[in-house]
Design a protein around this motif. Structure first.
Motif, PDB file in Angstrom:
ATOM      1  N   LYS A 168       0.819  -1.216   0.000  1.00 31.60           N
ATOM      2  CA  LYS A 168       0.000   0.000   0.000  1.00 31.60           C
ATOM      3  C   LYS A 168       0.852   1.264   0.000  1.00 31.60           C
ATOM      4  N   LEU A 169       1.860   1.291  -0.847  1.00 32.74           N
ATOM      5  CA  LEU A 169       2.766   2.442  -0.897  1.00 32.74           C
ATOM      6  C   LEU A 169       2.500   3.364  -2.083  1.00 32.74           C
ATOM      7  N   GLU A 170       1.530   3.004  -2.924  1.00 29.02           N
ATOM      8  CA  GLU A 170       1.327   3.742  -4.177  1.00 29.02           C
ATOM      9  C   GLU A 170       1.006   5.215  -3.975  1.00 29.02           C
ATOM     10  N   GLY A 171       0.451   5.562  -2.819  1.00 32.07           N
ATOM     11  CA  GLY A 171       0.051   6.946  -2.586  1.00 32.07           C
ATOM     12  C   GLY A 171       1.195   7.890  -2.274  1.00 32.07           C
ATOM     13  N   TYR A 172       2.386   7.363  -2.029  1.00 30.45           N
ATOM     14  CA  TYR A 172       3.520   8.212  -1.678  1.00 30.45           C
ATOM     15  C   TYR A 172       4.213   8.756  -2.925  1.00 30.45           C
ATOM     16  N   LEU A 173       4.629  10.016  -2.832  1.00 28.96           N
ATOM     17  CA  LEU A 173       5.317  10.644  -3.963  1.00 28.96           C
ATOM     18  C   LEU A 173       6.630   9.933  -4.275  1.00 28.96           C
ATOM     19  N   SER A 174       7.337   9.466  -3.239  1.00 29.58           N
ATOM     20  CA  SER A 174       8.598   8.746  -3.450  1.00 29.58           C
ATOM     21  C   SER A 174       8.359   7.496  -4.285  1.00 29.58           C
ATOM     22  N   TYR A 175       7.265   6.815  -4.023  1.00 26.93           N
ATOM     23  CA  TYR A 175       6.909   5.625  -4.790  1.00 26.93           C
ATOM     24  C   TYR A 175       6.683   5.992  -6.258  1.00 26.93           C
ATOM     25  N   GLN A 176       5.875   7.015  -6.488  1.00 30.24           N
ATOM     26  CA  GLN A 176       5.565   7.431  -7.854  1.00 30.24           C
ATOM     27  C   GLN A 176       6.814   7.906  -8.594  1.00 30.24           C
ATOM     28  N   LEU A 177       7.679   8.626  -7.862  1.00 27.10           N
ATOM     29  CA  LEU A 177       8.914   9.119  -8.470  1.00 27.10           C
ATOM     30  C   LEU A 177       9.829   7.961  -8.860  1.00 27.10           C
ATOM     31  N   LEU A 178       9.921   6.968  -7.999  1.00 31.77           N
ATOM     32  CA  LEU A 178      10.746   5.801  -8.306  1.00 31.77           C
ATOM     33  C   LEU A 178      10.198   5.050  -9.521  1.00 31.77           C
ATOM     34  N   VAL A 179       8.896   4.808  -9.534  1.00 31.06           N
ATOM     35  CA  VAL A 179       8.282   4.039 -10.614  1.00 31.06           C
ATOM     36  C   VAL A 179       8.344   4.772 -11.946  1.00 31.06           C
ATOM     37  N   ASN A 180       8.037   6.063 -11.918  1.00 27.24           N
ATOM     38  CA  ASN A 180       7.876   6.809 -13.167  1.00 27.24           C
ATOM     39  C   ASN A 180       9.152   7.450 -13.700  1.00 27.24           C
ATOM     40  N   GLU A 181      10.117   7.725 -12.835  1.00 24.64           N
ATOM     41  CA  GLU A 181      11.321   8.441 -13.279  1.00 24.64           C
ATOM     42  C   GLU A 181      12.624   7.726 -12.915  1.00 24.64           C
ATOM     43  N   LYS A 182      12.796   7.444 -11.643  1.00 19.89           N
ATOM     44  CA  LYS A 182      14.121   7.014 -11.185  1.00 19.89           C
ATOM     45  C   LYS A 182      14.473   5.597 -11.607  1.00 19.89           C
ATOM     46  N   ILE A 183      13.543   4.670 -11.508  1.00 18.97           N
ATOM     47  CA  ILE A 183      13.846   3.300 -11.939  1.00 18.97           C
ATOM     48  C   ILE A 183      14.078   3.229 -13.449  1.00 18.97           C
ATOM     49  N   PRO A 184      13.256   3.915 -14.284  1.00 20.01           N
ATOM     50  CA  PRO A 184      13.579   3.946 -15.717  1.00 20.01           C
ATOM     51  C   PRO A 184      14.962   4.534 -16.000  1.00 20.01           C
ATOM     52  N   GLN A 185      15.378   5.545 -15.223  1.00 22.06           N
ATOM     53  CA  GLN A 185      16.717   6.118 -15.396  1.00 22.06           C
ATOM     54  C   GLN A 185      17.795   5.089 -15.069  1.00 22.06           C
ATOM     55  N   ILE A 186      17.580   4.327 -14.003  1.00 19.76           N
ATOM     56  CA  ILE A 186      18.547   3.289 -13.617  1.00 19.76           C
ATOM     57  C   ILE A 186      18.659   2.233 -14.708  1.00 19.76           C
ATOM     58  N   GLU A 187      17.503   1.819 -15.232  1.00 23.65           N
ATOM     59  CA  GLU A 187      17.494   0.806 -16.289  1.00 23.65           C
ATOM     60  C   GLU A 187      18.190   1.320 -17.542  1.00 23.65           C
TER      61      GLU A 187
END
Length: 505
Positions: free
Chosen positions: A327-346
């Motif tokens: 139940k972490l989807e509501g956090y901005l850190s979660y959204q930032l990781l999913v939408n920006e930071k993890i794609p950058q890492i990949e």
């Protein structure tokens, strides 16, 4: 400490006050902004605690025909609210407000351009006396942010008594309000934890400062007292307590505990870093020291911060966290990781090194550079700007945003640039990938232990805060040992030009 002080301290340590609950009722807040006549939207943030208020998305409100912003929301338990007006340079944010009961409230806000905040000028509703007193405290810590917070310069043996007296003095009005039934137990608990943990964190900072200046043998007794105080303070204000959720230093406080763990297990941690498992080591060791309800909040923020390393380890740990805490989807850190930071890492880890297109030159590929004198010899007769950085340093990476204008200006001044990396891993290919990824034009060296030590000697320091910029003149001399960073662009150029004029004269 007087009896009332002991009572306050006991309440704090034991955490006996409980938050009230109501599953069906709602809270309605009517907000007026003084002097604000436009249709500018107001963003309302709400969270169950202070720890997560900066990591939740906000709800956008627009004023009605009377200029009022009206916000209604379910109120299952005490919640923290924060208000934001504008964006960018014109962004104003209010202090956090704790509302314990599902009732109607009225709030008046006013822009405060000097401090870039929305000041609460009036509050009507339950606990209003406590809220206004709390806002006075927040204003105090904001206006005194550059001073020594505790204003304590005495000996170690009386420090804890001083700290207790400061907390008691600050909480005295809230206790009086509670005894006179002017605030409820939930609000008293909130104020107690927020203020006490604030002082506790400042106390830890002051203790750490004194530990740095009492390392000489003749100060061993004083140092031992400071170490005892640190242990007492961290035990009294434990990271394992659920009350830490009310601290505005939530992440900093846990980070302090993590740094202490790393210092106590330096060899193990360094080995984990060499194995690209530093984040795993950190979260594994800090998890038992955090309250279970707060661990996922901290872990999410930690991984978001560490994503600057561009390690696939971050992705692995994120997936594990997501699986165990769904139940972490509501956090901005979660959204930032999913939408920006993890794609950058990949993307980073799928790219090949391309130094040629970046005009990057590796100086120590064929033979090691272990002394700064070798660098002097290579650039003899030239001005040289040295940027000491690391791939794990967020502030260093942030400075790369200015690299294009820095490169152009240095070229116009006939100044060469050298990047010295203080990496925690000896992986040279990965280091080169960072250079390629960030487009770092110029010369590069990966510092080993010997070169690092030589840098400390060169700059007259036992350690290096990074990013660190310094200027070498054509004779190989350090003419500015601690330059402003490119973020402070005009000062950065001014310091370099002033040093070059002095040398020419």
């Amino acid at each position: 400490m007087n009896k009332r002080g002991i009572m306050i301290w006991s309440l704090l340590i034991l955490g006996v006050l409980m938050m009230s609950c109501s599953n069906k009722k709602k809270v309605t807040i009517t907000i007026l902004i003084q002097g604000e006549q436009s249709e500018q939207p107001l963003i309302v943030y709400r969270a169950p605690n202070i720890a997560s208020i900066s990591d939740v998305p906000g709800d956008t409100l627009y004023p009605d025909s009377k200029g009022r912003y009206i916000y209604t929301t379910p109120h299952p338990r005490g919640q923290v609210f924060q208000f934001e007006l504008g964006s960018g340079e014109s962004r104003y944010v209010s202090s956090p407000l704790f509302i314990s009961s599902p009732e109607k409230y009225k709030i008046e806000l006013k822009n405060n351009p000097e401090q870039k905040e929305l000041s609460v000028t009036n509050f009507k509703g339950k606990n209003w006396k406590g809220i206004m007193q709390f806002l006075d405290f927040v204003q105090f810590i904001r206006t005194n942010s550059t001073e020594t917070k505790l204003n304590y310069q005495g000996p170690a043996d009386s420090f804890m008594e001083h700290l207790g007296d400061e907390i008691t003095r600050e909480l005295e009005p809230f206790v009086n309000f509670y005894e006179n039934v002017e605030i409820d137990a939930s609000f008293l608990n909130f104020a107690t934890q927020y203020i006490s943990y604030w002082y506790a964190y400042q106390g830890l900072e002051l203790i750490n400062q004194n530990l740095k200046v009492t390392q000489k043998e003749e100060l061993a007794e004083e140092r031992e007292l400071w170490l005892q105080h640190k242990e007492e303070l961290t035990n009294s204000f434990s990271t394992t307590s659920a009350e830490l959720q009310w601290s505005n230093h939530f992440e900093d406080y846990i980070n302090e505990a993590l740094y202490q763990l790393i210092d106590q297990n330096r060899a193990d941690y360094d080995e984990a870093l060499r194995q690209s498992a530093g984040q795993t080591w950190a979260l594994t060791h800090i998890k038992p020291l955090i309250h279970p309800d707060l661990y996922p909040i901290y872990a999410l923020q930690y991984l978001s911060d560490k994503s600057v390393r561009l390690d696939t380890e971050t992705i692995t740990l994120f997936k594990e966290l997501e699986k165990n805490h769904p139940k972490l989807e509501g956090y901005l850190s979660y959204q930032l990781l999913v939408n920006e930071k993890i794609p950058q890492i990949e993307k980073f880890n799928s790219k090949k090194v391309d130094l040629a297109s970046n005009q990057a030159v590796i100086l120590d590929d064929e033979s090691p550079i272990t002394q700064f004198q070798q660098i002097r010899n290579l650039f003899w007769g030239k001005y040289l700007l040295v940027d000491v950085w690391a791939s794990w340093c967020p502030d260093c990476i942030a400075e790369f945003e200015h690299k294009e204008k820095v490169d152009a200006w240095l070229s116009s001044q006939q100044i060469s640039s050298l990047y010295i990396a203080l990496e925690r891993s000896p992986d040279r290919e990965r280091w080169k990938k960072y250079i390629s990824h960030y487009g770092l034009k110029g010369y590069h060296v990966l510092a080993d232990k010997t070169l690092k030590q030589d840098l400390y000697t060169l700059l007259g320091s036992s350690s290096l805060w990074i990013p660190r910029y310094f200027l070498i003149n054509p004779l190989g001399e350090v003419v500015v040992a601690d330059l402003a960073t490119p973020t402070d662009w005009e000062e950065f150029k001014k310091q370099i030009q002033a040093a070059m004029v002095v040398v020419q004269e």
